[in-house]
Design an enzyme around this catalytic site. Structure first.
Site, short mmCIF file in Angstrom:
data_model
loop_
_atom_site.label_atom_id
_atom_site.label_comp_id
_atom_site.label_asym_id
_atom_site.label_seq_id
_atom_site.Cartn_x
_atom_site.Cartn_y
_atom_site.Cartn_z
N SER A 299 32.10 51.72 76.60
CA SER A 299 33.09 52.69 76.12
C SER A 299 33.45 52.45 74.66
CB SER A 299 34.32 52.64 77.04
OG SER A 299 35.21 53.68 76.76
N ASP A 310 24.58 53.24 63.21
CA ASP A 310 24.11 54.47 62.58
C ASP A 310 24.33 54.46 61.07
OD1 ASP A 310 23.32 55.36 65.02
OD2 ASP A 310 24.62 57.12 65.09
N LYS A 324 28.78 53.88 78.99
CA LYS A 324 29.91 54.75 79.35
C LYS A 324 30.31 55.54 78.10
CE LYS A 324 34.64 54.98 81.02
NZ LYS A 324 35.07 55.81 79.88
#
Length: 430
Positions: A299, A310, A324
């Site tokens: 999460s 990224d 998740k």
């Protein structure tokens, strides 16, 4: 009038008509309402089942219990994370986000009707008892929890601090169920810990994302600088971090990013679609980072790892994360209870969905334990030979040698690998 009495006085068709009229009134006031026809046959089936239970079940069941169970089933049938929270459960959830609550210290989810451990929380009874990510909780105090539902199983594990609970755990490498007895405690979680690893390399452990975690991370980095001066690199440890507050994950990511998107959410309704961007700062002034993750990183921890990956701000090292990537919104109800409802999915800055995919590490490091490999009688070196020549630095050949401190690799192999990588990045950056 009690609902059972109302049901007895109505035919199924009349009750369906009343339900339709009520639903149509609500949906007419909702901008998000669907134009699809209501499933009249399913509504009729519901009323018929309700009537059969009231008439034929072996014991009398009050209306409130039946309706609550229907609500729980309606939500638990959606996904592993949507749930009905009664007043007590809602209060405990609020306490958990502030960093203090009662229980065992396990973050759990539901998988095929089974209760699966996402991660134990550092410093809790579950951590001390070696509860591991991926463990399946089959029994609580000897009673099976299979098919019970996530919230009901959690309720069975909770209790008064100081009381004991026995869990029956199924683990991949065990042939039979393992029985573990734990003492419940008031869980006070310090979500951020920091220390100097070596020279000017820092270590920052985030065990859970709470409302103050972003501020605590910045304070911890300042504390490391007070000890070492400017940091040459940092290991951010998110292993076995089950997640937590979205805003905290955004704040931690923002601490190391100076521009660009951090995470976006997308759902069916407009209010579930949002994007969070970084502010112009970098607490490390561009010093290299390694982020440690494993299957227990979930999460909010995956949001941080995905954002830093990224933006190529950090090297992600370890194992693939839990996966998740859904947003749960807490919707309070009028009676003090609440509904925890999945309303959106998370996406990394590069547009990747975390849900069921997780974050793949840039450098894979298995969860291994290593030990020193010593030759019989110890490792022989030149300095151990009798009458060896001294080096230019001089020194007494008979000086007593202090036994070295246990190597980091034998205590935490992944962390040792992260530190080695940081050193290499620093050398290349000079």
């Amino acid at each position: 009038m009690r609902l059972s009495g109302l049901l007895q006085g109505l035919t199924a068709g009349v009750l369906v008509a009343l339900l339709i009229a009520n639903v149509q009134t609500v949906t007419a006031q909702s901008s998000a309402a669907s134009d699809d026809d209501l499933p009249l046959a399913e509504i009729q089936r519901f009323t018929e089942v309700y009537e059969r239970i009231q008439r034929d079940y072996v014991e009398s069941v009050d209306d409130e219990r039946l309706i609550r169970n229907a609500i729980r089933g309606m939500l638990s049938g959606l996904d592993p994370h949507s749930a009905y929270l009664d007043r007590d459960a809602y209060q405990r959830l609020q306490e958990g986000t502030r960093g203090e609550f009662g229980g065992l210290g396990i973050e759990v989810g539901s998988e095929d009707g089974l209760i699966k451990v996402i991660a134990p929380i550092d410093g809790t009874p579950a951590d001390a008892a070696d509860i591991r990510p991926g463990d399946l909780i089959m029994r609580v105090n000897g009673e099976s929890v299979k098919g019970l539902g996530l919230q009901a199983a959690v309720e069975r594990m909770r209790g008064e601090p100081g009381s004991e609970v026995t869990l029956g755990i199924l683990r991949d490498d065990a042939e039979t169920t393992i029985e573990v007895t734990l003492e419940r405690a008031v869980i006070q979680v310090d979500s951020v810990r920091a220390r100097v690893l070596e020279s000017s390399f820092g270590y920052l452990r985030v065990s859970q994302f709470q409302s103050r975690t972003g501020e605590d991370v910045l304070e911890a980095i300042d504390g490391l600088r007070d000890q070492t001066g400017p940091l040459d690199g940092l290991v951010l440890d998110l292993r076995n971090n089950p997640g937590g507050v979205l805003d905290a994950a955004v704040a931690v990511s923002d601490a190391f990013l100076s521009r660009g998107e951090i995470v976006s959410t997308s759902g069916r309704v407009a209010r579930s679609r949002d994007a969070f961007t970084a502010t112009p700062n970098d607490a490390l002034n561009g010093a290299p980072m390694v982020v440690l993750v494993n299957a227990g990183s979930a999460s909010a921890a995956e949001i941080v790892a995905g954002a830093l990956q990224d933006h190529q701000r950090a090297v992600i090292m370890g194992e693939a994360t839990f996966g998740k990537g859904s947003v749960q919104t807490i919707l309070p109800l009028r009676d003090g209870a609440a509904v925890k409802l999945t309303t959106a999915r998370y996406y990394t800055p590069g547009g990747r969905s975390i849900q069921a995919e997780g974050i793949q590490p840039d450098v894979e490091v298995a969860n291994l334990q290593v030990r020193d490999a010593e030759a019989p009688g110890g490792t022989l070196r030149e300095s151990d030979l009798p009458r060896h020549l001294l080096g230019d630095g001089g020194g007494d050949a008979d000086d007593a040698k202090e036994p070295p401190e246990s190597a980091l690799a034998t205590r935490d192999y992944a962390l040792a690998e992260a530190l080695n990588l940081l050193k290499g990045l620093t050398i290349l950056g000079d």
